[in-house]
Write a protein that holds these residues in place. Structure first.
Motif, PDB file in Angstrom:
ATOM      1  N   MET A   1      -3.957  69.992  74.163  1.00  0.00           N
ATOM      2  CA  MET A   1      -3.107  71.054  73.987  1.00  0.00           C
ATOM      3  C   MET A   1      -1.676  70.996  74.158  1.00  0.00           C
ATOM      4  SD  MET A   1      -3.710  73.945  72.390  1.00  0.00           S
ATOM      5  CE  MET A   1      -2.503  75.355  71.878  1.00  0.00           C
ATOM      6  N   LEU A   4      -0.139  68.843  71.719  1.00  0.00           N
ATOM      7  CA  LEU A   4       0.006  69.313  70.334  1.00  0.00           C
ATOM      8  C   LEU A   4       1.314  70.192  70.389  1.00  0.00           C
ATOM      9  CD1 LEU A   4      -1.555  69.757  67.579  1.00  0.00           C
ATOM     10  CD2 LEU A   4      -2.280  72.001  68.534  1.00  0.00           C
ATOM     11  N   LEU A  25       8.558  69.935  58.409  1.00  0.00           N
ATOM     12  CA  LEU A  25       7.368  70.756  57.976  1.00  0.00           C
ATOM     13  C   LEU A  25       7.416  71.971  57.198  1.00  0.00           C
ATOM     14  CD1 LEU A  25       4.895  70.425  61.233  1.00  0.00           C
ATOM     15  CD2 LEU A  25       4.779  69.838  58.947  1.00  0.00           C
ATOM     16  N   LEU A  48       7.012  65.766  48.808  1.00  0.00           N
ATOM     17  CA  LEU A  48       6.304  64.407  49.169  1.00  0.00           C
ATOM     18  C   LEU A  48       6.728  63.874  50.390  1.00  0.00           C
ATOM     19  CD1 LEU A  48       6.360  62.709  45.667  1.00  0.00           C
ATOM     20  CD2 LEU A  48       4.669  63.674  46.976  1.00  0.00           C
ATOM     21  N   SER A  51       4.839  65.762  52.940  1.00  0.00           N
ATOM     22  CA  SER A  51       3.412  65.527  52.970  1.00  0.00           C
ATOM     23  C   SER A  51       3.288  64.208  53.730  1.00  0.00           C
ATOM     24  CB  SER A  51       2.830  65.395  51.722  1.00  0.00           C
ATOM     25  OG  SER A  51       3.014  66.511  50.894  1.00  0.00           O
ATOM     26  N   LEU A  54       3.320  64.964  57.567  1.00  0.00           N
ATOM     27  CA  LEU A  54       2.034  65.431  58.051  1.00  0.00           C
ATOM     28  C   LEU A  54       1.005  64.558  58.062  1.00  0.00           C
ATOM     29  CD1 LEU A  54       1.864  68.704  58.332  1.00  0.00           C
ATOM     30  CD2 LEU A  54       0.856  68.943  56.115  1.00  0.00           C
ATOM     31  N   CYS A  55       0.789  63.723  57.029  1.00  0.00           N
ATOM     32  CA  CYS A  55      -0.097  62.558  57.052  1.00  0.00           C
ATOM     33  C   CYS A  55       0.280  61.804  58.299  1.00  0.00           C
ATOM     34  CB  CYS A  55       0.205  61.720  55.709  1.00  0.00           C
ATOM     35  SG  CYS A  55      -0.671  62.112  54.449  1.00  0.00           S
ATOM     36  N   LEU A  57       1.438  62.596  61.204  1.00  0.00           N
ATOM     37  CA  LEU A  57       1.325  63.412  62.396  1.00  0.00           C
ATOM     38  C   LEU A  57      -0.543  63.516  62.376  1.00  0.00           C
ATOM     39  CD1 LEU A  57       2.865  66.765  62.386  1.00  0.00           C
ATOM     40  CD2 LEU A  57       2.660  65.260  64.190  1.00  0.00           C
ATOM     41  N   LEU A  58      -1.226  63.573  61.275  1.00  0.00           N
ATOM     42  CA  LEU A  58      -2.597  63.660  61.239  1.00  0.00           C
ATOM     43  C   LEU A  58      -3.214  62.467  61.795  1.00  0.00           C
ATOM     44  CD1 LEU A  58      -4.926  65.357  60.232  1.00  0.00           C
ATOM     45  CD2 LEU A  58      -4.870  64.211  57.812  1.00  0.00           C
ATOM     46  N   PHE A  61      -2.654  62.091  65.483  1.00  0.00           N
ATOM     47  CA  PHE A  61      -3.240  63.227  66.145  1.00  0.00           C
ATOM     48  C   PHE A  61      -4.958  62.593  66.165  1.00  0.00           C
ATOM     49  CE2 PHE A  61      -5.735  67.465  65.879  1.00  0.00           C
ATOM     50  CZ  PHE A  61      -5.497  67.536  67.459  1.00  0.00           C
ATOM     51  N   ALA A  62      -5.391  61.789  65.250  1.00  0.00           N
ATOM     52  CA  ALA A  62      -6.781  61.517  64.955  1.00  0.00           C
ATOM     53  C   ALA A  62      -6.848  59.985  66.099  1.00  0.00           C
ATOM     54  CB  ALA A  62      -7.006  60.870  63.728  1.00  0.00           C
ATOM     55  N   ARG A  65      -6.856  61.584  69.531  1.00  0.00           N
ATOM     56  CA  ARG A  65      -8.367  62.056  69.780  1.00  0.00           C
ATOM     57  C   ARG A  65      -9.350  60.907  70.020  1.00  0.00           C
ATOM     58  NH1 ARG A  65     -11.353  65.925  65.530  1.00  0.00           N
ATOM     59  NH2 ARG A  65     -12.897  66.355  66.739  1.00  0.00           N
TER      60      ARG A  65
ATOM     61  N   LEU B 202       8.779  76.826  60.429  1.00  0.00           N
ATOM     62  CA  LEU B 202       8.728  75.480  60.789  1.00  0.00           C
ATOM     63  C   LEU B 202       7.483  74.834  60.851  1.00  0.00           C
ATOM     64  CD1 LEU B 202      11.668  75.498  63.603  1.00  0.00           C
ATOM     65  CD2 LEU B 202      11.766  74.697  61.204  1.00  0.00           C
ATOM     66  N   PHE B 240      -5.041  68.606  56.886  1.00  0.00           N
ATOM     67  CA  PHE B 240      -4.492  68.781  58.231  1.00  0.00           C
ATOM     68  C   PHE B 240      -5.087  69.923  59.235  1.00  0.00           C
ATOM     69  CE2 PHE B 240      -1.109  70.029  61.238  1.00  0.00           C
ATOM     70  CZ  PHE B 240      -0.818  68.632  62.062  1.00  0.00           C
ATOM     71  N   TYR B 243      -8.766  69.659  59.972  1.00  0.00           N
ATOM     72  CA  TYR B 243      -8.788  68.720  60.967  1.00  0.00           C
ATOM     73  C   TYR B 243      -8.478  69.293  62.352  1.00  0.00           C
ATOM     74  CZ  TYR B 243      -8.853  64.140  63.860  1.00  0.00           C
ATOM     75  OH  TYR B 243      -9.395  63.212  64.568  1.00  0.00           O
ATOM     76  N   TRP B 247     -11.101  69.759  65.547  1.00  0.00           N
ATOM     77  CA  TRP B 247     -10.861  69.337  66.820  1.00  0.00           C
ATOM     78  C   TRP B 247     -11.021  70.837  67.794  1.00  0.00           C
ATOM     79  CZ3 TRP B 247      -6.201  71.298  69.535  1.00  0.00           C
ATOM     80  CH2 TRP B 247      -6.054  70.751  70.658  1.00  0.00           C
TER      81      TRP B 247
END
Lengths: 69, 254
Positions: A1, A4, A25, A48, A51, A54-55, A57-58, A61-62, A65, B202, B240, B243, B247
């Motif tokens: 957390m 994040l 974002l 784009l 996006s 965001l990709c 970030l994903l 994050f993965a 994790r 945001l 996103f 996912y 989690w």
């Protein structure tokens, strides 16, 4: 957390630092832009870019994790 | 992958028992009547009025169904404790969650496609021209509804269905506000609220990107680049949020 929240804070700060009023974002518009997004010629590139952020970030994050498991 | 598809199929069977398809049939019947009802008023620009009313109704259907299905994706299994026998099998939690999400998203897509097909057919007959471009509106509605369902599932991994429904509705309302509206009206009457909207925008998706209704109603040309970017944006947000839900669900103490 913690991680994040730190990520969200970093994104918000980077958004606030941008001079053109856009953010990675979501906040797309310069304040004086029109309401209909499809009229704006730069909108697809902005979407784009968001996006892609965001990709990133994903994926980050993965990876975090998987490492923490 | 096989187990995931099985969970999604089970979700469809469960929803069939709950007669979700009956609701879709009712919405389809409504869509079949609307274009003829609008044209019979004899309004000047009835083509635009018909398209506008149909796409507005479809938008409300996608938002309502998306939030409703998202709220009820996990809650029944958690409340009735039918989740425990499922998870006692050699199946990870993430498979269960992604399976339920896949079930919600495909069910929403199926319902919207069926209702949208009836709408396009009825509009084409009533207006005597091909209304195939409205298919893009159906796809945009599906993206919006699927994203809202994923948000409701994300909140539903921690809270009950009421909280997840209210949160998804709040995200939809705030994320759909345009900067033009906030600047022209909200910031003049309540600067704090305008600042809060900008701060929230945001970190939540911009649902306004999917609102292509006006372009379709007025036959404004939509560039292929915008359509492609809209799909890319919606799908990336969908993955996103899903996912994040995975989690959150993996850390929940059952």
């Amino acid at each position: 957390m913690r991680w994040l929240l730190a990520m969200l804070l970093a994104l918000s700060l980077s958004a606030a630092a941008r001079a053109d009023g856009t953010s990675p974002l979501g906040v797309y518009y310069h304040r004086q832009w029109a309401a209909a997004p499809w009229h704006l010629p730069g909108m697809p590139a902005t979407m784009l870019r968001d996006s892609a952020v965001l990709c990133g970030l994903l994926v980050g994050f993965a990876l975090w994790r998987r490492r923490s498991q | 992958m096989k187990k995931l598809l099985k969970i999604a199929r089970l979700y469809h069977v469960e929803m069939a028992r709950r007669q979700v398809y009956l609701m879709a049939a009712l919405a389809g019947a409504c869509m079949a009547v609307v274009p003829f009802a609008v044209t019979s008023f004899g309004m000047g620009a009835f083509e635009r009025a018909s398209r506008d009313v149909c796409l507005t109704l479809l938008g409300f259907l996608s938002v309502g169904l998306g939030i409703g299905l998202g709220c009820s994706a996990l809650a029944p299994d958690l409340e009735r404790r039918t989740l425990h026998p499922l998870l006692a099998r050699p199946m990870p939690r993430s498979t269960y969650l992604w399976g339920r999400l896949l079930g919600v998203i495909t069910l929403l897509g199926g319902v919207l496609l069926a209702v949208g097909a009836v709408m396009i057919l009825a509009c084409s007959i009533a207006l005597r021209e091909s209304e195939l471009p409205l298919l893009l509106g159906v796809a945009a509605c599906w993206l919006e509804g699927a994203l809202l369902a994923a948000i409701a599932v994300l909140v539903g991994t921690r809270f009950g269905p009421v909280v997840s429904g209210v949160t998804a509705t709040f995200a939809w309302l705030v994320g759909g506000l345009s900067a033009a509206y906030v600047d022209a009206f909200l910031s003049r009457s309540n600067q704090f609220a305008a600042g809060m909207v900008y701060a929230l925008q945001l970190v939540i998706p911009h649902f306004q990107m999917f609102h292509v209704k006006n372009a379709l109603v007025h036959r404004d040309p939509l560039s292929p680049a915008y359509v492609g970017a809209m799909f890319c944006y919606g799908l990336v947000w969908l993955v996103f949020v899903s996912y994040l839900a995975d989690w959150s669900f993996s850390r929940r103490d059952l």
